[in-house]
Motif scaffolding. Sequence first.
Motif, PDB file in Angstrom:
ATOM      1  N   PRO A 470     138.082  39.738  35.352  1.00 57.91           N
ATOM      2  CA  PRO A 470     137.830  38.450  36.010  1.00 57.91           C
ATOM      3  C   PRO A 470     138.111  37.260  35.088  1.00 57.91           C
ATOM      4  O   PRO A 470     137.685  37.261  33.931  1.00 57.91           O
ATOM      5  CB  PRO A 470     136.331  38.526  36.330  1.00 57.91           C
ATOM      6  CG  PRO A 470     135.754  39.422  35.284  1.00 57.91           C
ATOM      7  CD  PRO A 470     136.834  40.367  34.851  1.00 57.91           C
ATOM      8  N   THR A 494     142.761  41.864  26.369  1.00 54.79           N
ATOM      9  CA  THR A 494     143.218  40.582  25.814  1.00 54.79           C
ATOM     10  C   THR A 494     143.714  40.765  24.373  1.00 54.79           C
ATOM     11  O   THR A 494     144.677  40.123  23.962  1.00 54.79           O
ATOM     12  CB  THR A 494     142.077  39.536  25.842  1.00 54.79           C
ATOM     13  OG1 THR A 494     140.921  40.123  25.243  1.00 54.79           O
ATOM     14  CG2 THR A 494     141.749  39.102  27.251  1.00 54.79           C
ATOM     15  N   HIS A 495     143.087  41.682  23.664  1.00 55.39           N
ATOM     16  CA  HIS A 495     143.525  41.932  22.290  1.00 55.39           C
ATOM     17  C   HIS A 495     144.893  42.634  22.293  1.00 55.39           C
ATOM     18  O   HIS A 495     145.770  42.323  21.471  1.00 55.39           O
ATOM     19  CB  HIS A 495     142.498  42.779  21.547  1.00 55.39           C
ATOM     20  CG  HIS A 495     142.795  42.904  20.095  1.00 55.39           C
ATOM     21  ND1 HIS A 495     142.656  41.850  19.219  1.00 55.39           N
ATOM     22  CD2 HIS A 495     143.276  43.936  19.362  1.00 55.39           C
ATOM     23  CE1 HIS A 495     143.009  42.230  18.017  1.00 55.39           C
ATOM     24  NE2 HIS A 495     143.396  43.497  18.067  1.00 55.39           N
TER      25      HIS A 495
HETATM   26  C1  LIG Z   1     133.401  35.613  36.908  1.00 55.78           C
HETATM   27  C2  LIG Z   1     133.941  35.655  35.510  1.00 55.78           C
HETATM   28  C3  LIG Z   1     134.854  34.688  35.105  1.00 55.78           C
HETATM   29  C4  LIG Z   1     135.359  34.717  33.810  1.00 55.78           C
HETATM   30  N1  LIG Z   1     136.247  33.754  33.442  1.00 55.78           N
HETATM   31  C5  LIG Z   1     136.737  33.758  32.179  1.00 55.78           C
HETATM   32  C6  LIG Z   1     137.668  32.769  31.772  1.00 55.78           C
HETATM   33  O1  LIG Z   1     138.055  31.878  32.502  1.00 55.78           O
HETATM   34  N2  LIG Z   1     138.131  32.828  30.502  1.00 55.78           N
HETATM   35  C7  LIG Z   1     137.731  33.808  29.624  1.00 55.78           C
HETATM   36  O2  LIG Z   1     138.191  33.834  28.509  1.00 55.78           O
HETATM   37  N3  LIG Z   1     136.849  34.760  30.003  1.00 55.78           N
HETATM   38  C8  LIG Z   1     136.356  34.773  31.251  1.00 55.78           C
HETATM   39  N4  LIG Z   1     135.472  35.753  31.641  1.00 55.78           N
HETATM   40  C9  LIG Z   1     135.177  36.853  30.708  1.00 55.78           C
HETATM   41  C10 LIG Z   1     136.322  37.842  30.777  1.00 55.78           C
HETATM   42  O3  LIG Z   1     136.310  38.512  31.995  1.00 55.78           O
HETATM   43  C11 LIG Z   1     136.218  38.881  29.682  1.00 55.78           C
HETATM   44  O4  LIG Z   1     136.229  38.212  28.487  1.00 55.78           O
HETATM   45  C12 LIG Z   1     137.389  39.821  29.732  1.00 55.78           C
HETATM   46  O5  LIG Z   1     137.286  40.673  30.831  1.00 55.78           O
HETATM   47  C13 LIG Z   1     137.413  40.605  28.456  1.00 55.78           C
HETATM   48  O6  LIG Z   1     138.473  41.520  28.503  1.00 55.78           O
HETATM   49  P1  LIG Z   1     138.785  42.455  27.243  1.00 55.78           P
HETATM   50  O7  LIG Z   1     139.262  43.770  27.775  1.00 55.78           O
HETATM   51  O8  LIG Z   1     139.713  41.807  26.307  1.00 55.78           O
HETATM   52  O9  LIG Z   1     137.407  42.516  26.510  1.00 55.78           O
HETATM   53  P2  LIG Z   1     136.522  43.631  25.859  1.00 55.78           P
HETATM   54  O10 LIG Z   1     136.521  43.398  24.393  1.00 55.78           O
HETATM   55  O11 LIG Z   1     136.866  44.984  26.342  1.00 55.78           O
HETATM   56  O12 LIG Z   1     135.132  43.221  26.439  1.00 55.78           O
HETATM   57  C14 LIG Z   1     134.509  42.041  25.988  1.00 55.78           C
HETATM   58  C15 LIG Z   1     133.374  41.727  26.932  1.00 55.78           C
HETATM   59  O13 LIG Z   1     133.899  41.294  28.176  1.00 55.78           O
HETATM   60  C16 LIG Z   1     133.142  41.820  29.238  1.00 55.78           C
HETATM   61  N5  LIG Z   1     134.077  42.512  30.119  1.00 55.78           N
HETATM   62  C17 LIG Z   1     135.074  43.334  29.787  1.00 55.78           C
HETATM   63  N6  LIG Z   1     135.734  43.742  30.871  1.00 55.78           N
HETATM   64  C18 LIG Z   1     135.128  43.163  31.927  1.00 55.78           C
HETATM   65  C19 LIG Z   1     135.322  43.200  33.334  1.00 55.78           C
HETATM   66  N7  LIG Z   1     136.310  43.910  33.882  1.00 55.78           N
HETATM   67  N8  LIG Z   1     134.481  42.505  34.130  1.00 55.78           N
HETATM   68  C20 LIG Z   1     133.492  41.774  33.592  1.00 55.78           C
HETATM   69  N9  LIG Z   1     133.264  41.687  32.283  1.00 55.78           N
HETATM   70  C21 LIG Z   1     134.057  42.377  31.446  1.00 55.78           C
HETATM   71  C22 LIG Z   1     132.098  42.724  28.612  1.00 55.78           C
HETATM   72  O14 LIG Z   1     130.887  42.005  28.512  1.00 55.78           O
HETATM   73  C23 LIG Z   1     132.524  42.951  27.241  1.00 55.78           C
HETATM   74  O15 LIG Z   1     131.454  42.996  26.362  1.00 55.78           O
HETATM   75  C24 LIG Z   1     134.946  35.736  32.911  1.00 55.78           C
HETATM   76  C25 LIG Z   1     134.033  36.692  33.329  1.00 55.78           C
HETATM   77  C26 LIG Z   1     133.535  36.655  34.589  1.00 55.78           C
HETATM   78  C27 LIG Z   1     132.544  37.710  35.013  1.00 55.78           C
END
Ligand SMILES: Cc1cc2nc3c(=O)[nH]c(=O)nc-3n(C[C@H](O)[C@H](O)[C@H](O)COP(=O)(O)OP(=O)(O)OC[C@H]3O[C@@H](n4cnc5c(N)ncnc54)[C@H](O)[C@@H]3O)c2cc1C
Length: 716
Positions: A470, A494-495
């Motif tokens: 999201p 993202t990484h």
């Molecule tokens: C409604 C909503 C809107 C968001 N908008 C933004 C935004 O505009 N910009 C931004 O930078 N981030 C936003 N985020 C956060 C973003 O979703 C996470 O940072 C992203 O999913 C991380 O991906 P990753 O695989 O790199 O992270 P990881 O390192 O795998 O995870 C980092 C953290 O992100 C969270 N996360 C990971 N995957 C998900 C998922 N599928 N759903 C929910 N949370 C997750 C967990 O808490 C985890 O600890 C938002 C989250 C939500 C719930």
Amino acid sequence: MRLSFATIFYGFLLSYVIAKEAPADKSLSKAKSMFACRMIVHHTITQCPPGPDHHDCICNDPDAVTTFVACYAFYQKNATEAVEFFSHYCSEFADTTVSMNNVTSAYANYTTTGHFIIDGNQVNFTNIRFNDTNPDYAHALEHSINQFLHNWTDTLYYGNAVLGYWGLVMVIGALVNWLPLMFPQYCKPTGPFANWCRRNIILPATIGKKRMQNYKIWYIIEFYMPSRFESIILLGFCVVVTIILTINMCYSQSDSLIFTDYQAHLRYLANRTGIISTMMLPLVILFAGRNNILQYVTRWNHSVFICFHRYIARMMFIFVLIHGISFAIALGPDYHALMRSPFMIWGTVATVCGGIMIFQGLLYFRRRWYEMFLAIHILMAALFIAGTWRHVVTLGYVWYVYAATGVWVLDRIIRIVRIIAFGFPESDVTLMSNETLKVVIEKPKYWQPTPGGHVFIHFLRPSCFWQSHPFTCASAPGSDDHIVLYCKIKGGVTHGLYQYLMTMPEKTAKIRVGVEGPYGETSGARTSETAVFMAGGNGIPGMYSEAVDLAINSSFESRRIVKLYWVIREYRSLHWFFEELQSLRCLGVETTVFVTQPDNEQDTDDLKARISTIQALKHQELLEKKDATTEFTLEEDYNDFKNKIAFQLSHVNFIEGRPNINQLVQNEIEMANKSVAFVTCGHPAMVDDIRHEVVKSLDKTDGKRVDFYEQLLSWA
Ligand SMILES: Cc1cc2nc3c(=O)[nH]c(=O)nc-3n(C[C@H](O)[C@H](O)[C@H](O)COP(=O)(O)OP(=O)(O)OC[C@H]3O[C@@H](n4cnc5c(N)ncnc54)[C@H](O)[C@@H]3O)c2cc1C
């Protein structure tokens, strides 16, 4: 012996009658009669004693046939139905074809000549007709069976009480959230009572400040505390389930014919918890779905529903555990034999999967291995539903499993349709300031982003195409055909993209994406005269798009004041949001940026290059107009660079240091005319601070309406 006798008969009768016959009342009366008559046959016909070896005796022994048919007709008051039912029963369960002639003649034999008395274990067919006997035994049995079966069917009403409770909660949610939006002039009271309710019930964290920040106990126990309003709702839920677990669970004296007091209670408890847990299943699935219609009905966001989902699921699992344990104890020596039957095996599978889900759903795991958590959770949920389905399909209440499955499948279908409808465009993904991915996506014409809403995105690369994350989306500045997401670099997908883009020229690449959405709602700030949007870090896109939407759509007469505060750590973050900040110049949004580590020069090269390019272009313009006298030189001094930023974004107020939230909230309330709304998305600690300050201020608002909306959603 009593227990095995009861086990077998209840198993047969309940599975046969309740599952196959509807409606419940009709089948209940059949089950009662059936069971009572079988008990009488086994009690009175010596050649058909109770026990697993004799349950087909009722269909083969002439005395038994006559007694059973007579007894059944006595209860049912309908001889034809008795005959049909009996014939059907024998072919299904005793594998015996009882000809209608046999049954009819047995019944005729009974009605014309058949008389019997119960004399010890002896049956005498010569003296008293069945309906002339003093049928104490039969009536006591019926009473006992009544108790058992009514517990079974009454549980339907108790389960409905649970569903009704959540229905009521949804109605309250809809009223609380829609009325102020639809009729702000009537439904946004500012009196002491309204403020007291909002200060003490609706807005605060349950205890202290922490709502978006998680609590941590020992190493592994991490959790979010719901808001106080959510906690009250969940407390109400606990009260409802406690009541329905305790009422009408009394032991009938005549139960002694079948059970001991202890076993009866175990049975009643097992049945009640088993049924109600099945009835909770659709709620658990519905609340977890992204396309949960109740989000639109109540305006509660996905995060609130996920909170309810967790607590109902935990309660459901507690019920399943109680069901399994009490049933296992009640079965006693029959436990091992019954455990071999498929319905018990599947019930056990469901219980184990439920246990795994509760454990692996702990915040500790969700936080650290979200994708792993999600994959296991989906697999276990599918097995839980399959197990429950097989477990209850012959026992009744399978409709609730159908409903849960339907809700889940529908949610998945809508998700797929939304992704396909968006198309799979190629997006421009750029790594900016080494901290954020800017993703610009062309959107279909019909598709409009929701200000403050979000989408789920799939980056269609071999390493991560199945993941859906999201991110808040906003319209790209200067383009109606594109949306833009800003994704902070974290440790997962993202990484991976960060590493990939580091190898690309200009740190940019075209990546095909799947987009699901939009989800989420715009806050209710549009009903306030002053709207204060407060963002931290990557929480800015939602706050920006809401502020812009409000500024564009506010009439001059409304005299609405729109303010945007953005807290960032370093100046480098301005780089990826520069165009949006520039676009605010003409919109009248009062913008302030707090830079908490202003002297950190790390990764500012991109921003410096941007500033210099703008500067050079301006210089070129001036040269062409012959207004410039000196050559353009690239400034090296960091302070000068900051001045140039301030100059180029002269409509933005830059403040170095952390904001004083308390003062900021107080000032805004003081400056507001009649009403002010604070909307926030950012670091959880900042969101909690703002909520706390707004709540604190509610007893000195000077008759002004003060609202708080948090747009930070979190379920992991
Ligand atoms: C409604 C909503 C809107 C968001 N908008 C933004 C935004 O505009 N910009 C931004 O930078 N981030 C936003 N985020 C956060 C973003 O979703 C996470 O940072 C992203 O999913 C991380 O991906 P990753 O695989 O790199 O992270 P990881 O390192 O795998 O995870 C980092 C953290 O992100 C969270 N996360 C990971 N995957 C998900 C998922 N599928 N759903 C929910 N949370 C997750 C967990 O808490 C985890 O600890 C938002 C989250 C939500 C719930």
